[in-house]
Design a protein around this motif. Structure first.
Motif: not given
Length: 372
Positions: A60-63
């Motif tokens: 994901t963009e977060d991780n």
């Protein structure tokens, strides 16, 4: 194997999965975490053969997970956790550089950790059982909080080290006992199922640690194991062998004494008497009448204490009964309401705690015989 990922995301998952890594297993490799990197996901697995935890990190963009080369390796849980925690970098790089030797780096620092070949890690069957149902995370967490603390910590009778989950149509009865006290929580499940299982309390606490406020828990049951699906985490627990005894007959149907007490006042009064405890427990004597409730405790080595409380309501005559102060405090703390109804049959019989307006939770405590 080679990938990069945000430190915070990796450390959170490692800490979650690492709880299942064994420290005393005859199989040394079970003290490690299995890394399985493929496509755009990282699968982490740890097990001590009693409980297994699997977590899948999808990109994901977060991780910011970026996979450069697929691969598998087993790394010692405590070493990889410590290495990731101490690296002063927002992005962590992990790659196998020779055989199972794995480099963990970030900014200008790096660690080389001796790993093990993933082929040596025991195969764990995560096949999902057919019997499943879903509960709100808050509901299941409450079930654990209100029952598991009663379970025995002694392996003399293994069946008492777990919580019994038994269905009756769409009603799920959750019962725990250590033979000196009992907790029973009743909840409704979405559909009628048929199972009777006993889950180790220690494993239930691991599930509770994984549950977030807004999580849902999908529970899958078979005759040998139970699985808990919480977001991207799967926790698989063995079941305790044996038949849980029918303890419902221990809960009285009629009572001769009944008092409604303020929960906080009673907990504080019991806590003030706890300075007399030895080995974590102490005996409290309760003397009650329509006018007052007197809590007293005595120790030949230390001294004595006494406190007078006023019941909010009282039915019955004069009663004298002794019990474990720790057991009553823990039972009181399991209730969410501020007033608690305590019901007594007689002086040497089990007494029950209930919440006014909520019949889903019952706490039962056996009295102690004293000679003063």
């Amino acid at each position: 194997m080679k990938f990069t990922i945000k430190k915070q995301a990796l450390y959170k998952s490692l800490a979650s999965v690492g709880r299942a890594a064994s420290t005393h297993s005859p199989l040394p490799i079970l003290s490690g975490i299995l890394f399985n990197l493929k496509n755009d996901s990282l699968e982490l697995v740890a097990s001590d053969s009693n409980i297994s935890i699997r977590e899948i990190i999808e990109r994901t963009e977060d991780n910011q997970l970026t996979v450069y080369e697929e691969g598998r390796v087993v790394l010692e849980a405590r070493y990889i956790l410590e290495a990731v925690r101490k690296l002063d970098a927002s992005i962590i790089n992990i790659e196998i550089i020779d055989g199972a030797l794995t480099r963990v780096s970030g900014n200008q620092a790096e660690y080389n950790i001796n790993g093990s070949k993933a082929d040596l890690y025991p195969a764990i069957d995560f096949a999902k059982p057919d019997t499943t149902f879903t509960l709100k995370g808050t509901v299941f967490s409450e079930v654990i909080s209100q029952t598991a603390f009663v379970c025995s910590t002694s392996e003399d009778r293994p069946i008492f080290t777990g919580v019994n989950f038994k269905t009756d149509g769409t009603t799920l009865n959750c019962i725990a006992t250590d033979s000196y006290r009992l907790a029973k929580k009743t909840i409704e499940i979405p559909e009628g199922l048929n199972f009777n299982i006993c889950i180790p309390a220690t494993n239930l606490y691991e599930v509770q640690k994984t549950i977030q406020t807004d999580s849902e828990v999908e529970i899958a049951v078979s005759d040998r194991l139970v699985q808990f699906y919480v977001d991207n985490t799967l926790i698989q627990s063995r079941l305790i062998d044996g038949l849980f005894p029918d303890v419902n007959r221990l809960i009285p149907n009629e009572y001769g004494f009944e008092m409604l007490m303020n929960k906080s006042e009673m907990i504080n009064a019991l806590d003030r008497s706890s300075f007399l405890k030895a080995d974590g427990s102490w005996t409290v004597k309760l003397e009650s009448s329509p006018e007052s409730v007197i809590l007293s405790s005595r120790s030949q080595e230390i001294g004595s204490s006494e406190e007078v409380l006023q019941p909010l309501e009282y039915i019955g005559g004069i009663l004298k009964i002794s019990f474990s102060g720790r057991y009553l405090i823990e039972a009181l703390k399991s209730f969410k309401t501020e007033s608690i109804r305590i019901l007594f049959v007689g002086e040497m019989q089990a007494f029950v705690l209930r919440s006014p307006g909520d019949d889903s939770i019952i706490q039962l405590i056996l009295p102690l015989r004293t000679f003063d």
